[in-house]
Design an enzyme around this catalytic site. Structure first.
Site, PDB file in Angstrom:
ATOM      1  N   HIS A   1      35.086  46.383  27.890  1.00  0.00           N
ATOM      2  CA  HIS A   1      35.586  44.677  26.555  1.00  0.00           C
ATOM      3  C   HIS A   1      37.075  45.078  27.575  1.00  0.00           C
ATOM      4  O   HIS A   1      37.049  45.494  28.734  1.00  0.00           O
ATOM      5  CB  HIS A   1      36.123  45.848  25.466  1.00  0.00           C
ATOM      6  CG  HIS A   1      36.344  47.625  25.462  1.00  0.00           C
ATOM      7  ND1 HIS A   1      38.197  46.962  25.758  1.00  0.00           N
ATOM      8  CD2 HIS A   1      36.426  47.894  25.994  1.00  0.00           C
ATOM      9  CE1 HIS A   1      38.514  48.137  25.585  1.00  0.00           C
ATOM     10  NE2 HIS A   1      38.290  48.682  25.998  1.00  0.00           N
ATOM     11  N   CYS A   2      37.174  43.588  27.008  1.00  0.00           N
ATOM     12  CA  CYS A   2      38.628  43.038  27.433  1.00  0.00           C
ATOM     13  C   CYS A   2      39.715  43.318  26.343  1.00  0.00           C
ATOM     14  O   CYS A   2      39.309  44.023  25.298  1.00  0.00           O
ATOM     15  CB  CYS A   2      38.639  41.941  27.926  1.00  0.00           C
ATOM     16  SG  CYS A   2      37.924  40.799  27.008  1.00  0.00           S
ATOM     17  N   ALA A   3      40.339  41.968  25.895  1.00  0.00           N
ATOM     18  CA  ALA A   3      41.728  41.711  24.788  1.00  0.00           C
ATOM     19  C   ALA A   3      41.011  42.158  23.777  1.00  0.00           C
ATOM     20  O   ALA A   3      41.285  43.020  22.824  1.00  0.00           O
ATOM     21  CB  ALA A   3      43.046  41.608  24.991  1.00  0.00           C
TER      22      ALA A   3
END
Length: 479
Positions: free
Chosen positions: A26-28
């Site tokens: 995942h990212c932000a």
């Protein structure tokens, strides 16, 4: 029962189960999946989940927009799915198996520039501030003096800020070569050293080559090599960086580990520096000049309005494909040749236009509280330069607001290019973007910004009443 247990189980089912997940990270704001079979993922059911703001596929990864709570959701999802935690680099490597050659090329280019973009944004803001205090003769008793002429404080500030501006832009090759070695997993300090040899004070500064009456050279007796620096040059740095990285990778395979610490750095760096100055530097310089001249001539010619309209219209779709990353190199090359870029202002205007289309949807769906929870944050983030929640969460889902944003961006781009708007550098790609625009062009950029705001809103409201709008609402079960 965890906070997101029900949603996590539902998502796991819709992506095809644990066996269909190769890698997930995942990212932000997004979950990033590399799936064994993309066809097993039911996008319609995923997008109908309450927690999901939208989906899209990019760079070989199936990405699901969750929002700020993505980290907590991800933890519960991986526990329920029984899939191991993976780093972003592992996810990217797995995703590249699904990419074509062109997509891999673009992905590599993006990975080179992404780590250095924060510095470029800072540099653009600093150059913009220096422009305000040093080049605008609108102060003093007669409104005909710049701030640096009125105060030693502003003169000192002007001079001091160039310390940062020079470090970012003149020494850009250092950052590029470092980023390549970082990406390739080779020795980063060697990349820094190679980059420094391209901008050494020993060399004739790239900005002084055109005016130089004599080019200094290294004389080897049987041959001479011009001592030219490559300050702010992008393509020579990229070419040299990859030569160094691939040399080191090859040498580590053929040189025994016992002596690798001595011989690998030596036999990687020395030939790379030599090749950079003898072959790649001059070739890269010519290629970079050619690309910059074509783009700049196209934008400033009598057909500049056509080029601008097409670029403004097509930039948002380019973002979807990932091709927009190629503009970073062009922007930087334009800056090195023309002390500014007329390409980047159009990018900022495109982001603003897509955000404005979301504002149109906010007005249309003002009674839909559930939709507002997605659209309002999406519009704000888009106006601040982060377009993904707006484009994938709202505009592409309905379709017609995305088209409205493209049309508004196209018109705004024509105004920007037609009036000669130039940016000092890459900046914040939204409303704060005016800070990177050269101060003498602020007025016309504000006019273009107004168009990028008003036209997409008006078009979104208009298209919603057409067959396109009705079909979109019916497809999504909104009517």
């Amino acid at each position: 029962m965890g906070q997101y247990e029900k949603s996590a189980k539902e998502l796991l089912e819709h992506v095809g189960g644990s066996d269909n997940i190769s890698v997930v990270t995942h990212c932000a704001t997004r979950m990033r999946f590399v799936l064994n079979d993309d066809k097993k993922a039911d996008k319609d059911k995923i997008e109908n989940m309450d927690i999901v703001k939208g989906t899209f596929t990019n760079a070989g990864q199936f990405q699901i927009i969750i929002g700020n709570e993505v980290a907590k959701f991800y933890n519960e999802f991986t526990e329920i799915a029984g899939v191991g935690d993976a780093s972003k680099s592992e996810a990217k490597q797995a995703a590249k198996q699904n990419l074509t050659f062109l997509q891999r090329l673009i992905s590599n280019l993006a990975e080179i520039f992404t780590p250095i973009i924060p510095a470029l944004v800072v540099g653009g803001l600093i150059l913009g501030f220096r422009n305000i205090i040093g080049d605008i003769p609108e102060f003093g008793p007669n409104n005909d003096q710049a701030l640096i002429e009125l105060s030693q404080f502003w003169q000192g500030t002007f001079d001091f800020l160039w310390l940062i501006g020079e470090a970012i832009f003149h020494f850009l090759p250092v950052g590029i070569v470092w980023s390549i070695t970082r990406k390739m997993g080779t020795t980063q300090i060697l990349g820094i050293v190679l980059g420094l040899t391209l901008v050494s004070p020993q060399l004739l500064n790239a900005y002084g080559v055109a005016e130089a009456t004599e080019i200094p050279a290294w004389d080897f007796g049987f041959a001479t090599v011009d001592m030219i620096g490559y300050q702010a040059q992008v393509i020579p740095a990229i070419m040299a960086g990859f030569v160094l990285a691939y040399l080191e990778i090859w040498l580590r395979k053929v040189i025994p580990n016992v002596v690798s610490m001595i011989f690998v750095p030596f036999f990687a760096l020395l030939p790379a520096v030599l090749i950079a100055h003898v072959v790649l530097g001059p070739i890269g310089w010519v290629i970079g000049d050619w690309i910059s001249d074509v783009v700049f001539t196209g934008l400033t010619s009598s057909f500049g309005w056509l080029f601008a309209s097409l670029f403004g219209f097509a930039y948002a779709p380019l973002v979807i494909t990932g091709l927009h990353h190629m503009t970073n190199a062009i922007d930087l090359q334009l800056m090195s040749l023309f002390d500014g870029t007329n390409l980047w202002p159009m990018i900022a205007l495109s982001n603003i236009a897509q955000g404005s289309a979301v504002v149109g949807m906010i007005i249309l769906n003002k009674r839909d509280k559930e939709e507002q929870q997605v659209s309002v944050p999406a519009a704000i983030s888009c106006y601040l330069g982060v377009t993904e929640p707006a484009m994938f969460g709202i505009n592409l889902k309905y379709g017609f607001p995305f088209l409205a944003g493209m049309i508004g961006s196209s018109i705004a781009a024509v105004i920007s290019v037609g009036s000669g708007v130039m940016a000092n550098s890459i900046g914040v790609g939204g409303l704060p973007g005016f800070l990177s625009i050269q101060a003498q062009h602020w007025l016309m950029f504000f006019v273009a910004m107004a168009v990028a705001i008003a036209v997409p809103i008006a078009l979104t409201l208009t298209l919603a009443k057409t067959k396109m709008g009705h079909n979109a609402y019916e497809r999504l079960g909104k009517k």
